[in-house]
Scaffold this motif. Structure first.
Motif, PDB file in Angstrom:
ATOM      1  N   LEU A 203       0.827  -1.208   0.000  1.00  0.00           N
ATOM      2  CA  LEU A 203       0.000   0.000   0.000  1.00  0.00           C
ATOM      3  C   LEU A 203       0.859   1.254   0.000  1.00  0.00           C
ATOM      4  N   VAL A 204       1.928   1.226   0.814  1.00  0.00           N
ATOM      5  CA  VAL A 204       2.772   2.411   0.869  1.00  0.00           C
ATOM      6  C   VAL A 204       3.445   2.626  -0.489  1.00  0.00           C
ATOM      7  N   ALA A 205       3.850   1.504  -1.121  1.00  0.00           N
ATOM      8  CA  ALA A 205       4.471   1.617  -2.435  1.00  0.00           C
ATOM      9  C   ALA A 205       3.473   2.189  -3.456  1.00  0.00           C
ATOM     10  N   PHE A 206       2.201   1.754  -3.342  1.00  0.00           N
ATOM     11  CA  PHE A 206       1.163   2.290  -4.236  1.00  0.00           C
ATOM     12  C   PHE A 206       0.988   3.786  -4.039  1.00  0.00           C
ATOM     13  N   GLY A 207       0.856   4.166  -2.769  1.00  0.00           N
ATOM     14  CA  GLY A 207       0.608   5.562  -2.429  1.00  0.00           C
ATOM     15  C   GLY A 207       1.697   6.423  -3.032  1.00  0.00           C
ATOM     16  N   ASN A 208       2.901   5.865  -2.986  1.00  0.00           N
ATOM     17  CA  ASN A 208       4.072   6.513  -3.512  1.00  0.00           C
ATOM     18  C   ASN A 208       3.983   6.720  -5.019  1.00  0.00           C
ATOM     19  N   SER A 215       1.055   6.905 -13.791  1.00  0.00           N
ATOM     20  CA  SER A 215       0.752   5.651 -13.091  1.00  0.00           C
ATOM     21  C   SER A 215      -0.743   5.356 -13.146  1.00  0.00           C
ATOM     22  N   LYS A 216      -1.550   6.416 -13.165  1.00  0.00           N
ATOM     23  CA  LYS A 216      -2.997   6.201 -13.069  1.00  0.00           C
ATOM     24  C   LYS A 216      -3.502   5.423 -14.277  1.00  0.00           C
ATOM     25  N   LEU A 228      -8.544  -3.170  -3.741  1.00  0.00           N
ATOM     26  CA  LEU A 228      -8.531  -2.211  -2.628  1.00  0.00           C
ATOM     27  C   LEU A 228      -9.855  -2.220  -1.877  1.00  0.00           C
ATOM     28  N   VAL A 229     -10.958  -2.329  -2.617  1.00  0.00           N
ATOM     29  CA  VAL A 229     -12.269  -2.333  -1.952  1.00  0.00           C
ATOM     30  C   VAL A 229     -12.418  -3.611  -1.122  1.00  0.00           C
ATOM     31  N   LYS A 230     -11.941  -4.723  -1.680  1.00  0.00           N
ATOM     32  CA  LYS A 230     -12.009  -5.997  -0.965  1.00  0.00           C
ATOM     33  C   LYS A 230     -11.209  -5.904   0.341  1.00  0.00           C
ATOM     34  N   LEU A 231     -10.011  -5.324   0.230  1.00  0.00           N
ATOM     35  CA  LEU A 231      -9.136  -5.174   1.391  1.00  0.00           C
ATOM     36  C   LEU A 231      -9.775  -4.221   2.403  1.00  0.00           C
ATOM     37  N   PHE A 232     -10.380  -3.171   1.874  1.00  0.00           N
ATOM     38  CA  PHE A 232     -10.962  -2.143   2.734  1.00  0.00           C
ATOM     39  C   PHE A 232     -12.079  -2.724   3.602  1.00  0.00           C
ATOM     40  N   LYS A 233     -12.868  -3.601   2.981  1.00  0.00           N
ATOM     41  CA  LYS A 233     -14.003  -4.166   3.722  1.00  0.00           C
ATOM     42  C   LYS A 233     -13.544  -5.001   4.906  1.00  0.00           C
ATOM     43  N   LYS A 234     -12.320  -5.534   4.834  1.00  0.00           N
ATOM     44  CA  LYS A 234     -11.815  -6.394   5.916  1.00  0.00           C
ATOM     45  C   LYS A 234     -11.277  -5.609   7.094  1.00  0.00           C
ATOM     46  N   GLN A 235     -10.970  -4.327   6.889  1.00  0.00           N
ATOM     47  CA  GLN A 235     -10.231  -3.588   7.914  1.00  0.00           C
ATOM     48  C   GLN A 235     -11.124  -3.174   9.081  1.00  0.00           C
ATOM     49  N   ILE A 236     -10.554  -3.296  10.264  1.00  0.00           N
ATOM     50  CA  ILE A 236     -11.268  -2.820  11.448  1.00  0.00           C
ATOM     51  C   ILE A 236     -10.515  -1.630  12.031  1.00  0.00           C
ATOM     52  N   GLU A 237      -9.177  -1.699  11.968  1.00  0.00           N
ATOM     53  CA  GLU A 237      -8.370  -0.637  12.591  1.00  0.00           C
ATOM     54  C   GLU A 237      -8.383   0.640  11.755  1.00  0.00           C
ATOM     55  N   HIS A 238      -8.444   1.734  12.481  1.00  0.00           N
ATOM     56  CA  HIS A 238      -8.471   3.052  11.843  1.00  0.00           C
ATOM     57  C   HIS A 238      -7.239   3.272  10.968  1.00  0.00           C
ATOM     58  N   VAL A 247      -4.265   5.701  -0.627  1.00  0.00           N
ATOM     59  CA  VAL A 247      -4.033   5.227  -2.002  1.00  0.00           C
ATOM     60  C   VAL A 247      -5.269   5.528  -2.854  1.00  0.00           C
ATOM     61  N   LEU A 248      -6.447   5.369  -2.254  1.00  0.00           N
ATOM     62  CA  LEU A 248      -7.691   5.577  -3.011  1.00  0.00           C
ATOM     63  C   LEU A 248      -7.818   7.017  -3.506  1.00  0.00           C
ATOM     64  N   ALA A 249      -7.455   7.975  -2.650  1.00  0.00           N
ATOM     65  CA  ALA A 249      -7.689   9.379  -3.016  1.00  0.00           C
ATOM     66  C   ALA A 249      -6.961   9.782  -4.301  1.00  0.00           C
TER      67      ALA A 249
END
Length: 607
Positions: A203-208, A215-216, A228-238, A247-249
């Protein structure tokens, strides 16, 4: 040797033929010392000149290579050690080691190179020169599908290395993109989504990389949105959610990816976050609410994604966003108003929204912010109203709903962005609405404020819009009372100046308004027109080959009207207009040529 200085001395005299055991002992001693006090030990290592020795120890044949690379990785955690590592010539042998098969050597070498590149221009350049990035990208490619712990650990280190290598460096980011690293990283994210450390590095590499325009386009060809959406749905931590947001923005700035994110179900996730966090005052929740609602607005900036979510105004997304406007959260009010402004980008949507009572909601929102001066919310709500007022059928409906009065409450605002939108909204509302134009044009407070803003030299936008609104009040009302009000407030000189604007559309609006003034209230305006040197300006516009045909036409119409005033007629006579006008009889534009003949006749009669 158990003490550091002995170990350093021994290392200085080592040659490749010294016994591996004695060498090993010295290296272990260094690693222990580094574990106890990294900074102090690193300083001693630098002073001792041992770094140069390391360069010769970094050979694929030596059994100590992994330990040496480990020591380099440890010392390079200190900023002051990164350049000395480069100067000691450690980069080329380290990059060579990337070609070996030994996992431990690869791991420590990846760490060493990654740490040397961290925030170090020299480190990155040296790795670039030695061709290190290419080898690492190849490794990531061949390891990508392996899910055993050792491979995942290596992948994590290599992703980290690439991230440090290209961070905030456009040239190196482009280099990685051209090597095709993006599809590889997306694939990696899909396969290893269970491994938190690796996912995070990815993710950090993507953001970079996602900041770069080029890149887009590459991301758009992958299934990044889905992953990313699949990963996002799994996250609980802020923190994890925030990482994905980062990365999404930048990715969501691309219209193709916007649509992919909508289709992958991001919107439902965002709406859910808003619902969960809206009433919370926890810092993390407030941050998430802001990020989620901002991202929602960004998705609506794309024409296709916006239309898909509008669903003819029946869409549940559109309905949910509507419910943000009356909320108590300023952030949601802002996002809701911006979303409406984005939905209001075509006539069909605008007409539907006005017929379904959106204007009332926006006016109530504005009412809540007349006193508190929340500029962003005021600006957003006015933007939405301005867009809604564009279709002809909406103007009368919005005027009778009281939009003009609601907007006028912000005349006192000292904030240029609010002033700008307020002017634009009024200008849209009165287009071809004679009664409203007359009512506003006789409003002395409004006209005086417009004249004041026509002098806002620091804010070209506000200045331009004020001029255009002054002209619009006259053009749409065609009312003597309006013209008198504008003359009394000192507005004439601004309309004359506007006739010299670099924008043809503004020049034209000014000339048409001035022609109406000359036709309806010439005596009242005569003095001001004279003082503003209108006749000289018209002469200039007619003589200038660069003037657009419509400018020439309207200038001549205006000249014909002005000769009804004695002092202005004298000025016209003194300036050899006949000459300029008779030249225009042969103008390539027929309408201009005809008007030139008429004008010539008028001028000849008067002289």
């Amino acid at each position: 040797p158990d003490n550091l200085s002995d170990a350093l001395k021994n290392l200085k005299i080592t040659t490749t033929d010294s016994t591996a055991d004695s060498l090993e002992g010295c290296l272990d001693c260094l690693l222990q010392a580094l574990a106890q006090n990294n900074t102090e030990t690193s300083e001693k290592i630098q002073k001792s000149g041992v770094l140069q020795v390391f360069a010769s120890l970094l050979t694929p044949q030596s059994s100590c290579t992994a330990k040496v690379a480990n020591i380099i990785a440890e010392v390079a955690r200190n900023e002051f050690m990164r350049n000395p590592c480069v100067d000691a010539g450690l980069i080329p042998p380290l990059v060579q080691l990337l070609n070996c098969k030994d996992q431990e050597v690869l791991l420590q070498t990846g760490r060493a190179l990654g740490n040397i590149c961290y925030d170090s221009h020299e480190g990155r350049n040296a790795v670039d020169h030695a061709g290190g990035a290419h080898i690492v990208v190849d490794h990531i490619r061949s390891l990508c599908s392996k899910t055993d712990p050792a491979s995942e650990k290596l992948l994590t280190v290599f992703c980290g290395m690439l991230m440090n290598y290209s961070n905030e460096n456009d040239t190196l980011q482009s280099q990685l993109i051209n090597m095709g690293v993006i599809p590889t990283l997306v694939k990696l994210l899909g396969i290893h989504c269970q491994n938190a450390a690796l996912t995070e590095m990815c993710l950090v590499a993507f953001g970079n990389l996602a900041e770069l325009e080029s890149s887009k386009e590459q991301f758009a060809y992958t299934n990044i949105a889905e992953e990313l959406v699949k990963l996002f749905k799994k996250q609980i931590e802020h923190d994890k959610k925030e990482m994905i947001f980062e990365v999404l923005a930048p990715l969501a700035e691309n219209d193709v990816i916007k649509l992919q994110l909508v289709e992958a179900g991001l919107v439902e996730c965002l709406l859910e976050i808003v619902q969960k966090t809206v009433d919370s005052d926890k810092e993390d929740d407030i941050a998430e609410l802001k990020t989620a609602s901002d991202l929602m607005v960004l998705l609506l900036l794309g024409d296709e994604s916006m239309q898909k979510l509008f669903e003819g105004g029946k869409g549940s997304v559109f309905q949910r966003v509507l419910s943000w406007i009356p909320s108590n959260s300023h952030q949601l009010q802002l996002a809701g108003a911006l979303a409406i402004a984005n939905f209001a980008r075509n006539d069909g949507n605008c007409i539907h929204m006005v017929d379904n009572g959106i204007v009332q909601k926006l006016m109530e929102l504005l009412d809540r912010h007349v006193e508190d001066g929340n500029v962003t919310v005021q600006h957003a709500a006015l933007s939405a109203l301005r867009n809604l007022a564009i279709p002809v059928v909406n103007k009368a409906k919005m005027l009778s709903a009281g939009v003009a009065e609601a907007v006028l409450k912000f005349l006192r605002s000292e904030m240029p962005p609010v002033q700008f939108k307020l002017l634009g909204t009024l200008r849209m509302l009165i287009d071809a609405q004679a009664e409203a134009a007359e009512q506003l044009g006789k409003n002395v407070k409004l006209v005086e404020r417009l004249v004041e803003w026509c002098e806002a030299k620091d804010h070209a936008g506000v200045m331009g819009e004020s001029n255009r609104l002054l002209s619009a009040l006259i053009r749409h009302s065609k009312s003597k009372d309006v013209i008198r009000t504008i003359v009394q407030s000192g507005g004439i000189k601004h309309l004359v100046t506007m006739a010299t604007s670099e924008h043809v559309i503004m020049q034209n609006e000014a000339l048409v308004a001035l022609a109406l003034i000359a036709a309806l209230e010439l005596v009242t305006a005569e003095k001001d027109l004279e003082n503003a040197q209108l006749v000289q300006i018209l002469h200039r516009l007619l003589s200038d080959d660069r003037s657009a045909p419509e400018i020439k036409y309207n200038s001549m119409v205006l000249i014909c009207a002005l000769i009804g005033s004695e002092p202005l007629q004298k000025e016209v006579q003194s300036m050899a207009f006949l000459e300029v006008v008779s030249k225009l009889r042969s103008h390539e534009n027929k309408t201009v040529a005809q008007q030139a003949s008429l004008t010539e006749q008028r001028l000849a009669v008067e002289s």
